[in-house]
Design an enzyme around this catalytic site. Structure first.
Site, PDB file in Angstrom:
ATOM      1  N   ARG A  77      -6.936   6.791   6.419  1.00 13.50           N
ATOM      2  CA  ARG A  77      -8.386   6.962   6.313  1.00 13.50           C
ATOM      3  C   ARG A  77      -9.014   7.628   7.532  1.00 13.50           C
ATOM      4  O   ARG A  77      -8.505   7.496   8.654  1.00 13.50           O
ATOM      5  CB  ARG A  77      -9.042   5.600   6.073  1.00 13.50           C
ATOM      6  CG  ARG A  77      -8.653   5.057   4.708  1.00 13.50           C
ATOM      7  CD  ARG A  77      -9.194   3.689   4.424  1.00 13.50           C
ATOM      8  NE  ARG A  77      -8.973   3.333   3.027  1.00 13.50           N
ATOM      9  CZ  ARG A  77      -7.831   2.804   2.562  1.00 13.50           C
ATOM     10  NH1 ARG A  77      -6.830   2.523   3.374  1.00 13.50           N
ATOM     11  NH2 ARG A  77      -7.694   2.540   1.272  1.00 13.50           N
ATOM     12  N   HIS A 102      -6.418   9.649   2.582  1.00 11.31           N
ATOM     13  CA  HIS A 102      -5.317  10.599   2.351  1.00 11.31           C
ATOM     14  C   HIS A 102      -5.831  12.035   2.180  1.00 11.31           C
ATOM     15  O   HIS A 102      -5.332  12.798   1.351  1.00 11.31           O
ATOM     16  CB  HIS A 102      -4.480  10.161   1.152  1.00 11.31           C
ATOM     17  CG  HIS A 102      -3.835   8.809   1.297  1.00 11.31           C
ATOM     18  ND1 HIS A 102      -3.354   8.333   2.506  1.00 11.31           N
ATOM     19  CD2 HIS A 102      -3.577   7.814   0.388  1.00 11.31           C
ATOM     20  CE1 HIS A 102      -2.834   7.129   2.326  1.00 11.31           C
ATOM     21  NE2 HIS A 102      -2.970   6.789   1.072  1.00 11.31           N
ATOM     22  N   HIS A 172       4.760   8.413   0.793  1.00 14.49           N
ATOM     23  CA  HIS A 172       4.072   7.235   0.257  1.00 14.49           C
ATOM     24  C   HIS A 172       4.918   6.508  -0.799  1.00 14.49           C
ATOM     25  O   HIS A 172       4.399   6.073  -1.832  1.00 14.49           O
ATOM     26  CB  HIS A 172       2.728   7.679  -0.324  1.00 14.49           C
ATOM     27  CG  HIS A 172       1.680   6.629  -0.329  1.00 14.49           C
ATOM     28  ND1 HIS A 172       1.789   5.458  -1.048  1.00 14.49           N
ATOM     29  CD2 HIS A 172       0.490   6.554   0.296  1.00 14.49           C
ATOM     30  CE1 HIS A 172       0.707   4.734  -0.871  1.00 14.49           C
ATOM     31  NE2 HIS A 172      -0.098   5.369  -0.055  1.00 14.49           N
ATOM     32  N   ASP A 245      -2.298  -4.542   3.755  1.00 14.33           N
ATOM     33  CA  ASP A 245      -2.636  -3.117   3.691  1.00 14.33           C
ATOM     34  C   ASP A 245      -3.104  -2.747   5.103  1.00 14.33           C
ATOM     35  O   ASP A 245      -4.264  -2.444   5.329  1.00 14.33           O
ATOM     36  CB  ASP A 245      -3.731  -2.873   2.646  1.00 14.33           C
ATOM     37  CG  ASP A 245      -3.958  -1.391   2.390  1.00 14.33           C
ATOM     38  OD1 ASP A 245      -3.232  -0.581   2.985  1.00 14.33           O
ATOM     39  OD2 ASP A 245      -4.868  -1.058   1.595  1.00 14.33           O
ATOM     40  N   GLU A 303       4.669   3.151   5.234  1.00 17.55           N
ATOM     41  CA  GLU A 303       4.284   4.543   5.461  1.00 17.55           C
ATOM     42  C   GLU A 303       4.208   4.807   6.963  1.00 17.55           C
ATOM     43  O   GLU A 303       3.374   4.228   7.648  1.00 17.55           O
ATOM     44  CB  GLU A 303       2.904   4.821   4.859  1.00 17.55           C
ATOM     45  CG  GLU A 303       2.750   4.463   3.417  1.00 17.55           C
ATOM     46  CD  GLU A 303       1.289   4.202   3.078  1.00 17.55           C
ATOM     47  OE1 GLU A 303       0.407   4.987   3.470  1.00 17.55           O
ATOM     48  OE2 GLU A 303       1.016   3.175   2.440  1.00 17.55           O
TER      49      GLU A 303
HETATM   50  C1  BGC Z   1      -3.576   2.656   1.534  1.00 19.32           C
HETATM   51  C2  BGC Z   1      -4.111   1.776   0.431  1.00 19.32           C
HETATM   52  C3  BGC Z   1      -4.303   2.588  -0.819  1.00 19.32           C
HETATM   53  C4  BGC Z   1      -2.978   3.246  -1.168  1.00 19.32           C
HETATM   54  C5  BGC Z   1      -3.051   4.112  -2.394  1.00 19.32           C
HETATM   55  C6  BGC Z   1      -2.296   3.271   1.070  1.00 19.32           C
HETATM   56  O1  BGC Z   1      -1.805   4.137   2.042  1.00 19.32           O
HETATM   57  O2  BGC Z   1      -3.377   1.953   2.727  1.00 19.32           O
HETATM   58  O3  BGC Z   1      -5.331   1.189   0.821  1.00 19.32           O
HETATM   59  O4  BGC Z   1      -4.773   1.800  -1.866  1.00 19.32           O
HETATM   60  O5  BGC Z   1      -2.546   4.027  -0.096  1.00 19.32           O
HETATM   61  O6  BGC Z   1      -4.051   5.036  -2.297  1.00 19.32           O
END
Ligand code: BGC
Length: 337
Positions: A77, A102, A172, A245, A303
């Site tokens: 983010r 992303h 991812h 998360d 990730e």
């Molecule tokens: C994020 C999550 C998100 C997911 C899918 C992850 O990298 O940390 O918050 O929901 O990606 O978009």
């Protein structure tokens, strides 16, 4: 082997490329430079696909899960979708409230990458991302190489831009070492992470700026612990994000080790990145590959990346790369069984 994966809305076709080495087999799509399948033997030599995925491009284009995808130009983010570089403010499209997740709605994960080379055990994919793409400065040429080795998958990122820019690429993949169809077993798997600190977030998943010690919290994975053991604890960061998360520092390598007792598989994550986002698929739902209907917490992402919103935290390792300077990053998922 090369197979048709499916047609894209613009009439182009995505293809699946198989690579293999020893007992490991992977399938990579040119759509999103995505790891679609990864077959790993268990203690009895039986292969299972240990990553979540979809049967066709539509799932990847419509879901927002980023299953197996290459995420860029900036993973994770950016607060208010803006950052300052060389005294100029650069703004991206916000796709999660006011923030960028992303890199916004036109992610590299939904682009058709060019296959530069494909050998028995490796594939190299490239993407040209022009100046202003997603809001980032610099014409960028990006390459991702997947190589299967005797007991692991190595992902190598190389990029260069003609202006100072941001490079923070990640993969991812959502792992379930029991096999992606054995959903209920995902949270039983043991995670070990030497990280001493993690980044608490606000309710919008934006880091507060604090680096919090994991000691005496459910975020402590310094000793092997089932992913699901503490996930329901009454602890604000877990409440706010609906489970794990969170970004953890990479204190040393391997940055993480995941083990599945039932199959005997384990996976160690080696990386040169400063952080790893632990994400327990908290809201993942829907029709996946092989007829499996995924439910929340059916896998785990590890990730490797810079800390979330690092572009707005000069005190943290910085994902900025100078014009003409090569960006190079490597992450390896090494298996035992
Ligand atoms: C994020 C999550 C998100 C997911 C899918 C992850 O990298 O940390 O918050 O929901 O990606 O978009």
């Amino acid at each position: 082997m090369i197979e048709k994966f499916g047609e894209l809305p613009n009439g182009e076709f995505s293809h699946l490329y198989t690579i293999s080495c020893g007992q490991l087999v992977a399938k990579v799509a040119d759509l999103g430079a995505t790891l679609v399948s990864l077959y790993v033997p268990d203690k009895n030599g039986c292969l299972s696909d240990v990553v979540l995925g979809y049967d066709s491009p539509a799932g990847y284009l419509e879901s927002g899960t980023y299953f197996g995808a290459t995420v860029g130009r900036n993973a994770n983010r950016i607060h208010n979708a803006c950052f300052v570089l060389n005294n100029k403010t650069w703004c991206l499209s916000n796709n999660e409230g006011p923030n960028s997740l992303h890199s916004g709605p036109d992610g590299y994960n939904i682009r058709l990458w060019k296959v530069e080379s494909h050998t028995e055990n490796s594939i190299v994919l490239s993407l040209h991302s022009p100046h202003g793409d997603q809001g980032f400065p610099g014409n960028a040429d990006i390459q991702v190489r997947y190589t299967l080795e005797q007991n692991g998958l190595r992902i190598v990122y190389d990029a260069v831009s003609d202006r100072d820019t941001v490079f923070n690429l990640t993969n991812h993949s959502y792992f379930n070492l029991a096999g992606h169809q054995n959903q209920h077993q995902a949270m039983e798997q043991l995670l070990t992470m030497p990280a001493r600190f993690f980044n608490p977030d606000d309710a919008a998943n934006i880091p507060t700026g604090e680096l919090r010690n994991v000691a005496d919290t459910p975020m402590d994975f310094r000793m092997p612990k089932a992913l699901g053991r503490d996930i329901g604890e009454n602890y604000e960061p877990l409440h706010l994000q609906g489970g794990y998360d969170h970004n953890f520092e990479v204190f040393c390598n391997p940055a993480a080790i995941l083990t599945d007792a039932s199959s005997g598989r384990s996976m160690a994550v080696y990386t040169d990145c400063p952080g790893v986002q632990l994400y327990t698929a908290n809201f993942t739902e829907g029709q996946g590959k092989d007829g499996v209907v995924y439910k929340p917490r059916c896998g785990v992402c590890l990730e490797t990346q810079y800390y979330p919103d690092a572009v707005n935290h000069p005190e943290w390792p910085q994902p900025f790369v100078k014009a003409g300077q090569p960006y190079h990053s490597e992450t390896e998922y090494r298996f035992n069984w």
